[in-house]
Write a protein that holds these residues in place. Structure first.
Motif, PDB file in Angstrom:
ATOM      1  N   SER A  55       0.827  -1.210   0.000  1.00 54.14           N
ATOM      2  CA  SER A  55       0.000   0.000   0.000  1.00 54.14           C
ATOM      3  C   SER A  55       0.857   1.255   0.000  1.00 54.14           C
ATOM      4  N   PHE A  56       1.952   1.214   0.761  1.00 53.61           N
ATOM      5  CA  PHE A  56       2.851   2.363   0.809  1.00 53.61           C
ATOM      6  C   PHE A  56       3.497   2.609  -0.558  1.00 53.61           C
ATOM      7  N   MET A  57       3.949   1.547  -1.210  1.00 54.82           N
ATOM      8  CA  MET A  57       4.568   1.701  -2.533  1.00 54.82           C
ATOM      9  C   MET A  57       3.560   2.213  -3.555  1.00 54.82           C
ATOM     10  N   GLU A  58       2.314   1.757  -3.457  1.00 61.69           N
ATOM     11  CA  GLU A  58       1.275   2.268  -4.353  1.00 61.69           C
ATOM     12  C   GLU A  58       1.049   3.756  -4.114  1.00 61.69           C
ATOM     13  N   MET A  59       1.099   4.181  -2.869  1.00 60.70           N
ATOM     14  CA  MET A  59       0.937   5.598  -2.554  1.00 60.70           C
ATOM     15  C   MET A  59       2.126   6.392  -3.081  1.00 60.70           C
ATOM     16  N   LYS A  60       3.310   5.881  -2.851  1.00 53.01           N
ATOM     17  CA  LYS A  60       4.532   6.593  -3.213  1.00 53.01           C
ATOM     18  C   LYS A  60       4.736   6.697  -4.725  1.00 53.01           C
ATOM     19  N   TRP A  61       4.548   5.601  -5.445  1.00 50.19           N
ATOM     20  CA  TRP A  61       4.872   5.584  -6.866  1.00 50.19           C
ATOM     21  C   TRP A  61       3.680   5.778  -7.789  1.00 50.19           C
ATOM     22  N   LYS A  62       2.548   5.185  -7.459  1.00 51.66           N
ATOM     23  CA  LYS A  62       1.389   5.261  -8.349  1.00 51.66           C
ATOM     24  C   LYS A  62       0.410   6.363  -7.975  1.00 51.66           C
ATOM     25  N   LYS A  63       0.576   6.919  -6.759  1.00 52.94           N
ATOM     26  CA  LYS A  63      -0.285   8.014  -6.280  1.00 52.94           C
ATOM     27  C   LYS A  63      -1.763   7.612  -6.229  1.00 52.94           C
ATOM     28  N   VAL A  64      -2.046   6.340  -5.910  1.00 52.52           N
ATOM     29  CA  VAL A  64      -3.433   5.886  -5.825  1.00 52.52           C
ATOM     30  C   VAL A  64      -4.026   6.086  -4.433  1.00 52.52           C
ATOM     31  N   HIS A  65      -3.180   6.437  -3.456  1.00 48.39           N
ATOM     32  CA  HIS A  65      -3.642   6.723  -2.096  1.00 48.39           C
ATOM     33  C   HIS A  65      -3.088   8.074  -1.668  1.00 48.39           C
ATOM     34  N   ARG A  66      -3.863   8.804  -0.873  1.00 48.85           N
ATOM     35  CA  ARG A  66      -3.377  10.060  -0.310  1.00 48.85           C
ATOM     36  C   ARG A  66      -2.781   9.814   1.074  1.00 48.85           C
ATOM     37  N   PHE A  67      -3.375   8.864   1.800  1.00 51.95           N
ATOM     38  CA  PHE A  67      -2.841   8.526   3.122  1.00 51.95           C
ATOM     39  C   PHE A  67      -3.148   7.068   3.439  1.00 51.95           C
ATOM     40  N   ILE A  68      -2.401   6.533   4.418  1.00 52.42           N
ATOM     41  CA  ILE A  68      -2.622   5.179   4.915  1.00 52.42           C
ATOM     42  C   ILE A  68      -2.523   5.233   6.435  1.00 52.42           C
ATOM     43  N   VAL A  69      -3.465   4.603   7.116  1.00 51.95           N
ATOM     44  CA  VAL A  69      -3.438   4.505   8.576  1.00 51.95           C
ATOM     45  C   VAL A  69      -3.143   3.049   8.917  1.00 51.95           C
ATOM     46  N   PHE A  70      -2.156   2.852   9.804  1.00 50.30           N
ATOM     47  CA  PHE A  70      -1.751   1.511  10.230  1.00 50.30           C
ATOM     48  C   PHE A  70      -2.107   1.305  11.693  1.00 50.30           C
ATOM     49  N   LYS A  71      -2.372   0.040  12.060  1.00 50.08           N
ATOM     50  CA  LYS A  71      -2.605  -0.267  13.469  1.00 50.08           C
ATOM     51  C   LYS A  71      -1.884  -1.563  13.813  1.00 50.08           C
ATOM     52  N   ILE A  72      -1.636  -1.747  15.104  1.00 48.12           N
ATOM     53  CA  ILE A  72      -1.007  -2.974  15.582  1.00 48.12           C
ATOM     54  C   ILE A  72      -2.094  -3.878  16.132  1.00 48.12           C
ATOM     55  N   ASP A  73      -2.115  -5.105  15.648  1.00 43.25           N
ATOM     56  CA  ASP A  73      -3.008  -6.113  16.190  1.00 43.25           C
ATOM     57  C   ASP A  73      -2.192  -6.890  17.224  1.00 43.25           C
ATOM     58  N   GLU A  74      -2.469  -6.628  18.500  1.00 43.28           N
ATOM     59  CA  GLU A  74      -1.675  -7.233  19.569  1.00 43.28           C
ATOM     60  C   GLU A  74      -1.775  -8.751  19.585  1.00 43.28           C
ATOM     61  N   ALA A  75      -2.919  -9.299  19.243  1.00 39.54           N
ATOM     62  CA  ALA A  75      -3.112 -10.754  19.291  1.00 39.54           C
ATOM     63  C   ALA A  75      -2.221 -11.466  18.273  1.00 39.54           C
ATOM     64  N   SER A  76      -2.174 -10.956  17.050  1.00 41.98           N
ATOM     65  CA  SER A  76      -1.376 -11.602  16.007  1.00 41.98           C
ATOM     66  C   SER A  76       0.036 -11.022  15.910  1.00 41.98           C
ATOM     67  N   THR A 131      -0.898  -3.833  10.593  1.00 41.05           N
ATOM     68  CA  THR A 131      -1.776  -4.002   9.437  1.00 41.05           C
ATOM     69  C   THR A 131      -2.299  -2.648   8.962  1.00 41.05           C
ATOM     70  N   VAL A 132      -2.866  -2.639   7.767  1.00 39.94           N
ATOM     71  CA  VAL A 132      -3.489  -1.426   7.226  1.00 39.94           C
ATOM     72  C   VAL A 132      -4.874  -1.299   7.854  1.00 39.94           C
ATOM     73  N   ASP A 133      -5.137  -0.142   8.450  1.00 44.95           N
ATOM     74  CA  ASP A 133      -6.426   0.128   9.086  1.00 44.95           C
ATOM     75  C   ASP A 133      -7.357   0.857   8.122  1.00 44.95           C
ATOM     76  N   LYS A 134      -6.817   1.852   7.407  1.00 49.24           N
ATOM     77  CA  LYS A 134      -7.630   2.644   6.470  1.00 49.24           C
ATOM     78  C   LYS A 134      -6.721   3.203   5.393  1.00 49.24           C
ATOM     79  N   VAL A 135      -7.273   3.277   4.186  1.00 46.14           N
ATOM     80  CA  VAL A 135      -6.560   3.852   3.050  1.00 46.14           C
ATOM     81  C   VAL A 135      -7.408   4.983   2.493  1.00 46.14           C
ATOM     82  N   GLY A 136      -6.785   6.144   2.308  1.00 44.73           N
ATOM     83  CA  GLY A 136      -7.486   7.287   1.735  1.00 44.73           C
ATOM     84  C   GLY A 136      -7.230   7.377   0.247  1.00 44.73           C
TER      85      GLY A 136
END
Length: 143
Positions: A21-42, A46-51
């Motif tokens: 997702s980050f590479m798509e944002m950086k190179w292809k400009k298909v995302h404006r932002f990405i929100v990540f979260k930590i899943d403590e159990a696993s 992970t990606v929480d939301k993509v703008g």
């Protein structure tokens, strides 16, 4: 399980989806932002939301919870005084005052591992409330 990048500090893993997702944002400009979260159990970041490309800073700020920590990357486009179009990527460590102490510690110790996995970030920001990561702060740092 997909291949993941291990974050050495706390044994957290960055999923391939995060890096893709980050590479798509950086190179292809298909995302404006990405929100990540930590899943403590696993023990995965992970990606929480993509703008989408039409979303902006206001949507990013609205997607950050008031009582949970998150990481975010924001692709800020601007025009310089010389009339040149530029883009800078901001890494934001979101740790609001209302979040649990354990969560704040987990996100603080895992931050560098995620930051290293996402190559091409220009600026780091730490924010505990929206004023610390406001658009005026971003514009000032991007000069």
């Amino acid at each position: 399980m997909t291949m993941a990048f291990k974050m050495a500090t706390m044994g957290m893993w960055v999923t391939d989806e995060c890096k893709r997702s980050f590479m798509e944002m950086k190179w292809k400009k298909v995302h404006r932002f990405i929100v990540f979260k930590i899943d403590e159990a696993s023990r995965l970041v992970t990606v929480d939301k993509v703008g989408g490309p039409d979303e902006g800073y206001d949507e990013l700020a609205a997607s950050l919870p008031t009582d949970d920590c998150r990481y975010a990357v924001f692709d800020f486009d601007f025009v310089t005084a010389d009339n040149c179009k530029k883009s800078k990527i901001f890494f934001i460590a979101w740790s609001p005052s209302a979040s649990r102490i354990r969560e704040k510690m987990l996100y603080a110790t895992s931050k560098e591992g995620l930051r290293r996995a996402l190559e091409g970030i220009h600026y780091d920001m730490q924010a505990t409330d929206p004023t610390e990561m406001g658009m005026d702060v971003i514009k000032d740092r991007a000069k």
